[in-house]
Write an enzyme that holds these catalytic residues in place. Structure first.
Site, PDB file in Angstrom:
ATOM      1  CD  GLN A 166      -1.566  -3.346   9.003  1.00  0.00           C
ATOM      2  OE1 GLN A 166      -0.523  -2.959   9.527  1.00  0.00           O
ATOM      3  NE2 GLN A 166      -1.681  -3.480   7.700  1.00  0.00           N
ATOM      4  NE  ARG A 201       3.913  -4.390  11.019  1.00  0.00           N
ATOM      5  CZ  ARG A 201       3.419  -3.905   9.886  1.00  0.00           C
ATOM      6  NH1 ARG A 201       4.093  -3.034   9.183  1.00  0.00           N
ATOM      7  NH2 ARG A 201       2.236  -4.288   9.436  1.00  0.00           N
ATOM      8  CE  LYS A 223      -2.083  -1.124   3.792  1.00  0.00           C
ATOM      9  NZ  LYS A 223      -1.447  -2.445   3.949  1.00  0.00           N
ATOM     10  CB  THR A 224       3.665   2.310   2.168  1.00  0.00           C
ATOM     11  OG1 THR A 224       2.859   2.171   3.341  1.00  0.00           O
ATOM     12  CG2 THR A 224       4.551   3.528   2.313  1.00  0.00           C
ATOM     13  CG  ASP A 229       0.752   5.059   4.155  1.00  0.00           C
ATOM     14  OD1 ASP A 229      -0.063   4.131   3.942  1.00  0.00           O
ATOM     15  OD2 ASP A 229       1.967   4.855   4.311  1.00  0.00           O
ATOM     16  CD  GLU A 230       0.071   2.861   8.427  1.00  0.00           C
ATOM     17  OE1 GLU A 230      -0.922   2.251   8.884  1.00  0.00           O
ATOM     18  OE2 GLU A 230       1.191   2.339   8.278  1.00  0.00           O
TER      19      GLU A 230
END
Ligand code: ATP
Ligand code: MG
Length: 665
Positions: free
Chosen positions: A267, A624, A43-44, A235-236
């Site tokens: 998330q 992660r 996504k990033t 983002d996020e």
């Protein structure tokens, strides 16, 4: 791969470096786009390439706004864009909501009653301002009718601000015990706002609130911004709160602005700061021209790590269901679950494994140790220091830099060396009504009394020291007398006549003396007491006082030295919250005991939404890891507090056993 859109001047690397789903999002012609995908799916990366795509298509950098979770993330993304398409990337406005708001407000502060040189209050500034206002409004507090402390007033205030709710509602829902103070609180908050304005100062929340006001009340600025930003990218997005969302709407309210947000509802871990996972779910309703993009390939993790992550989040009911296929198909080790006999053995296991990984060629910066709460990192800090493995810590102050830890250590330093001035001053600084002048006077009296005693007792370091008697000539202000007496009695009790206490037992006694002070001083006193308990547990193997003090001195020294190497080739120690969006080749997730993670408060609270958030946090932690994942917990975590035997976390026991191997610490 589909062809790039007609007329594109983009180089072929877009198609080569992105998969079809990513490329579809990157090259979208839709007015608004929502990219929703699981962890590690790019996504990033999609957002980064989207920026590069836009620049390639001739959109000037200054007309792009990129909002990220940290300023560092924005910097890294923009560096990447620069390497893809060159200098134009410099002109992009990128950073967190706060830093972007700050930049816009600097230019227009006068319009909302501030001057452009306004200062920004940090947490300490906020607290002291709040304390002084509370003092004006509330008389002497009695123990039976306490008034909330500055910390909790500020978090109530912040929650109301960030969620756009009235104080009345926030009190009703989050803090019913303080409803009776509503009227006073209202006055205090009004004063707080006024005092900040008088001082030409804003706190963090004000940056957002004032930007909102600026954009709402000043059409000319709003139109200018809407005209300026042709593309807003976030983002996020799953962790934006209502206030941030309102800002997005204001900035994108023009007829031409395109908005692209990326996120993962699984998330969302910041509800305690007012984030609402619903924002991402409702996005298509609020921005009707939205096209939804999904990305279903995970590039980050090897298949076994992905499998365990999927199993962990499957327990939650979240509404956007996602399937993730691993792009990485190579042979890989199963995640390793490691029950350790106790917290120190767990830390030794982690440090030893890290040492082996580094010896086998992995760089320290490819390794992270993650945990639910800051204090879980103490044993690992100690072990890494012992083995000279460089680390940086992103979860807050290094353990021994924290005020309450220094306070506790000061007792032991004074016991070992009653002439230790800095420790003495630390002790008196926390007494009521002792300012600089009386502290200096007390120090003088203390020193005289001590030197007289020491002259006749050369063996003072092994025999009991009658502190109360020696210090009978030292007179603190009357208000400080009870605390002072208790302090002397505690010091005295650390070296009883009949047996010797270990440093760990001493810390337990000192914690007892500090508790009322911590409770009066800090809103998060409970967490601080837990830190001290952890300190006692972690030092159980240290035989004597000198050894303890030199270990602490050494750790604090490495703390400072390690600070200098921040960001270089070090192992990362981080809370899971701070690790959002990041990745490492090897991840150690520690302290996975029931009550430690999930946090005992979430278990006791019984609110299923809280447990779902803990589960999402667990998912964030697992995802992660790229190559290796280690999950450990201490079976025994210290003295006989509530329950010294720590069962494994429900997050571990509910995982299908075929998804992991079990190791030994
Ligand atoms: P998170 O949910 O944790 O924020 P994310 O969805 O933002 O993750 P990224 O961090 O963008 O994922 O990507 C994860 C990793 O996968 C990165 O190392 C990234 O470079 C890599 N990656 C993503 N897409 C591709 C691709 N098409 N080809 C190769 N590598 C990729
Ligand atoms: Mg990301």
């Amino acid at each position: 791969m589909p062809p790039l859109s007609p007329g594109s001047s983009s180089p072929p690397n877009f198609a080569a470096e992105l998969n079809e789903q990513q490329l579809a999002a990157v090259s979208t012609g839709a007015r608004h786009a929502l990219v929703i995908a699981g962890a590690g799916s790019g996504k990033t990366r999609t957002l980064t390439y989207r920026v590069a795509w836009l620049l390639r298509r001739g959109v000037p950098g200054w007309r792009i706004l990129l909002l990220t979770f940290t300023n560092k993330a924005a910097r890294e993304m923009l560096e990447r864009v620069q390497s893809l398409v060159g200098e134009e990337a410099r002109h992009i406005m990128g950073g967190t909501f706060h830093s972007v708001a700050n930049r816009i407000l600097r230019r227009h502060a006068e319009l909302i009653g501030f001057r452009s040189g306004f200062s920004i209050l940090d947490t300490d500034d906020q607290k002291s301002l709040m304390r002084s206002i509370v003092k004006q409004h509330v008389g002497k507090r009695s123990k039976t009718d306490p008034f909330p402390k500055a910390d909790s007033l500020l978090s109530l205030h912040s929650l109301a601000t960030n969620t756009g709710r009235a104080l009345h509602d926030v009190l009703l829902q989050e803090s019913p015990q303080n409803r009776r103070h509503e009227e006073t609180l209202q006055k205090i908050f009004t004063d707080y706002a006024q005092r900040k304005r008088d001082a030409n100062a804003m706190d963090f929340d004000d940056l957002l609130v004032n930007l909102q006001r600026l954009l709402e009340e000043h059409e000319e600025v709003r139109l200018m911004m809407q005209e300026r930003f042709l593309h807003v990218l976030v983002d996020e997005y799953q962790d934006t709160n209502p206030l941030q969302d309102r800002l997005i709407s204001l900035l994108c309210g023009g007829s031409r602005t395109s908005l692209m947000v990326v996120g993962d509802d699984a998330q969302s871990i910041y509800s305690w700061r007012g984030a609402r996972v619903e924002h991402i779910l409702e996005f298509p309703d609020r921005f009707p021209d939205t096209v939804l993009y999904k990305i279903e390939t995970n590039y980050r993790s090897v298949a076994p790590i992905l499998a365990i992550s999927d199993a962990a989040i499957a327990q939650n009911e979240h509404r956007f269901s996602k399937t993730l296929r691993p792009a990485r198909r190579e042979e890989a080790r199963l995640p390793l679950v490691v029950p350790a006999p106790d917290n120190r053995t767990e830390a030794q296991y982690v440090a030893l494994s890290i040492e082996k990984l580094i010896a086998s060629g992995m760089r320290p910066c490819d390794i992270a140790v993650l945990y639910r709460a800051h204090f879980h990192s103490l044993d690992t800090q100690i072990e890494l220091t012992r083995r000279h493995i460089p680390y940086r810590i992103t979860s807050g102050l290094r353990f021994f830099e924290q005020a309450h830890i220094k306070d506790a250590v000061a007792y032991l330093r004074l016991l070992s060396n009653p002439a230790d001035e800095s420790s003495f001053l630390r002790m008196v600084a926390r007494l009521p009504r002792v300012g600089d002048a009386s502290a200096a006077r007390l120090l003088q009296a203390w020193r005289t009394a001590w030197l007289a005693y020491a002259a006749g007792h050369a063996d003072y370091s092994s025999a009991p020291i009658p502190f109360s008697e020696i210090m009978s000539a030292v007179h603190p202000p009357a208000a400080a007398k009870p605390q002072w007496d208790s302090f002397l009695a505690t010091l005295e009790s650390l070296r009883p006549a009949d047996h010797e206490l270990s440093p760990s037992e001493m810390i337990v006694r000192v914690t007892g003396d500090l508790e009322p002070f911590l409770a009066a001083q800090y809103e998060n006193a409970e967490d601080r007491i837990q830190d001290l308990e952890q300190l006692a547990r972690s030092m159980e193997d240290v035989p004597d006082l000198d050894d303890f003090l030199s270990r602490v001195a050494l750790l604090s020294e490495t703390d400072r030295a390690a600070g200098a190497t921040d960001g270089e080739n070090c192992v990362t120690l981080s809370t899971i919250h701070q690790a959002k969006g990041l990745e490492w080749r090897a991840v150690f997730l520690i302290f996975l005991g029931e009550g430690l993670f999930p946090h005992h408060r979430s278990i006791a609270g019984g609110d299923p939404r809280e447990m779902e958030e803990e589960t999402r946090l667990f998912y964030v932690a697992l995802t992660r890891a790229q190559d290796l994942l280690f999950l450990s917990y201490p079976r025994y975590n210290g003295h006989s507090y509530d329950s010294p035997y720590c069962p494994p976390s429900r997050f571990l026991t509910s995982l299908p056993p075929e998804l992991y191997d079990v190791g030994e610490a």
